[in-house]
Design an enzyme around this catalytic site. Sequence first.
Site, mmCIF file in Angstrom:
data_model
loop_
_atom_site.group_PDB
_atom_site.id
_atom_site.type_symbol
_atom_site.label_atom_id
_atom_site.label_comp_id
_atom_site.label_asym_id
_atom_site.label_seq_id
_atom_site.Cartn_x
_atom_site.Cartn_y
_atom_site.Cartn_z
ATOM 1 N N ASN A 9 0.863 -1.179 0.000
ATOM 2 C CA ASN A 9 0.000 0.000 0.000
ATOM 3 C C ASN A 9 0.902 1.232 0.000
ATOM 4 O OD1 ASN A 9 -1.805 2.047 0.521
ATOM 5 N ND2 ASN A 9 -2.300 1.373 2.602
ATOM 6 N N TRP A 10 1.033 1.839 -1.146
ATOM 7 C CA TRP A 10 1.954 2.976 -1.286
ATOM 8 C C TRP A 10 1.400 4.248 -0.666
ATOM 9 C CZ3 TRP A 10 4.499 3.097 -6.829
ATOM 10 C CH2 TRP A 10 5.140 1.877 -7.063
ATOM 11 N N LYS A 11 0.121 4.242 -0.330
ATOM 12 C CA LYS A 11 -0.536 5.443 0.219
ATOM 13 C C LYS A 11 -0.301 6.626 -0.728
ATOM 14 C CE LYS A 11 -0.171 3.339 4.718
ATOM 15 N NZ LYS A 11 -0.081 3.462 6.160
ATOM 16 N N HIS A 94 -9.442 1.102 4.734
ATOM 17 C CA HIS A 94 -8.178 1.313 5.450
ATOM 18 C C HIS A 94 -8.417 2.259 6.630
ATOM 19 C CE1 HIS A 94 -4.143 2.621 6.406
ATOM 20 N NE2 HIS A 94 -3.729 1.507 5.846
ATOM 21 N N GLU A 96 -6.839 4.711 7.713
ATOM 22 C CA GLU A 96 -6.661 6.140 7.413
ATOM 23 C C GLU A 96 -7.910 6.703 6.744
ATOM 24 O OE1 GLU A 96 -2.933 5.632 5.374
ATOM 25 O OE2 GLU A 96 -2.051 5.047 7.286
ATOM 26 N N GLU A 166 -5.323 -4.962 10.656
ATOM 27 C CA GLU A 166 -4.320 -3.923 10.901
ATOM 28 C C GLU A 166 -4.661 -3.165 12.172
ATOM 29 O OE1 GLU A 166 -2.273 -2.714 6.963
ATOM 30 O OE2 GLU A 166 -4.080 -1.516 7.182
ATOM 31 N N GLY A 172 2.407 2.361 10.775
ATOM 32 C CA GLY A 172 3.329 3.478 10.602
ATOM 33 C C GLY A 172 4.040 3.895 11.877
ATOM 34 N N GLY A 235 4.813 1.463 4.729
ATOM 35 C CA GLY A 235 6.129 2.083 4.568
ATOM 36 C C GLY A 235 7.164 1.201 3.871
HETATM 37 P P1 PGA Z 1 2.829 0.376 7.672
HETATM 38 O O1 PGA Z 1 1.338 0.576 7.067
HETATM 39 O O2 PGA Z 1 3.361 -0.913 7.094
HETATM 40 O O3 PGA Z 1 3.580 1.587 7.217
HETATM 41 O O4 PGA Z 1 2.667 0.290 9.147
HETATM 42 C C1 PGA Z 1 0.500 -0.515 6.882
HETATM 43 C C2 PGA Z 1 -0.793 -0.052 6.241
HETATM 44 O O5 PGA Z 1 -1.243 1.057 6.549
HETATM 45 O O6 PGA Z 1 -1.388 -0.762 5.429
#
Ligand code: PGA
Length: 253
Positions: A9-11, A94, A96, A166, A172, A235
């Site tokens: 997941n590159w966000k 997700h 976020e 998650e 993160g 990340g």
């Molecule tokens: P992270 O994020 O590996 O940077 O903790 C995971 C995600 O949000 O899918």
Amino acid sequence: MRTPIVAGNWKMNKTVEEARSLVLEMSRNLRDIKGVEIVLCPPFPALLAVSAMLQGTDIGLGAQNLHWEEKGAFTGEVSPGMVAEFCQYVIIGHSERRAYFGETDEKVNRKVHAALSHGLTPIVCVGETENEYESGRTGEVVRRQISLGLANIDPAKAAGLVVAYEPVWAIGTGKASSGENANAVLADHIRPALAGLFGAETAQAIRIQYGGSVTAANADEFFSQPEIDGALVGGASLKLDEFTGIVKAAAKP
Ligand code: PGA
């Protein structure tokens, strides 16, 4: 046996130009790794370029979101049909999006229905916040997210779903869950909730990933757990060696 699935997941990272150079290296590193399904989820603007680069490889492409409507006056949104032009997968719910963009379990459910009706594989994210974890509410939270988010899904299509567990406190932060803790949430809450909706046999077929500060160094701890079928990686999915290491760890027999 469930085939492990590792998704990056590159966000909101990488321009088209930057995406091209990362995918060039990644596809070289990853194209011959067998025994694991690999998915890259760049931002929307890079999907066209990346899909062309992944032609002829086994690496899948995913979007990070979609809207449930087919088309119309929804400024700024992307429809399931538009996503399906380039992608085979889509991340839905997700944390976020839940935290910053008002994504409720009901919206997640609409998006899952829309994705399935376009032949996309939804990667549906669930997980508790730090507060919920500390007050012992993890089970209650993930069970609610599963039962509302996956309500009224045709059991015949449910086996193709992917769920990502998650814990929000692990995303993160560099503070990953332990493998044992994550496995217990899957075994005690997520798979039983899936069985309640779709029956035990289908629940056994659904892949459940762990996500939250997964790195090449800690990947084995998760993939050695019986319930964990891969990872959703944030990340570390932007770093060639890290992501390659995670994919290789998942591919081990
Ligand atoms: P992270 O994020 O590996 O940077 O903790 C995971 C995600 O949000 O899918």
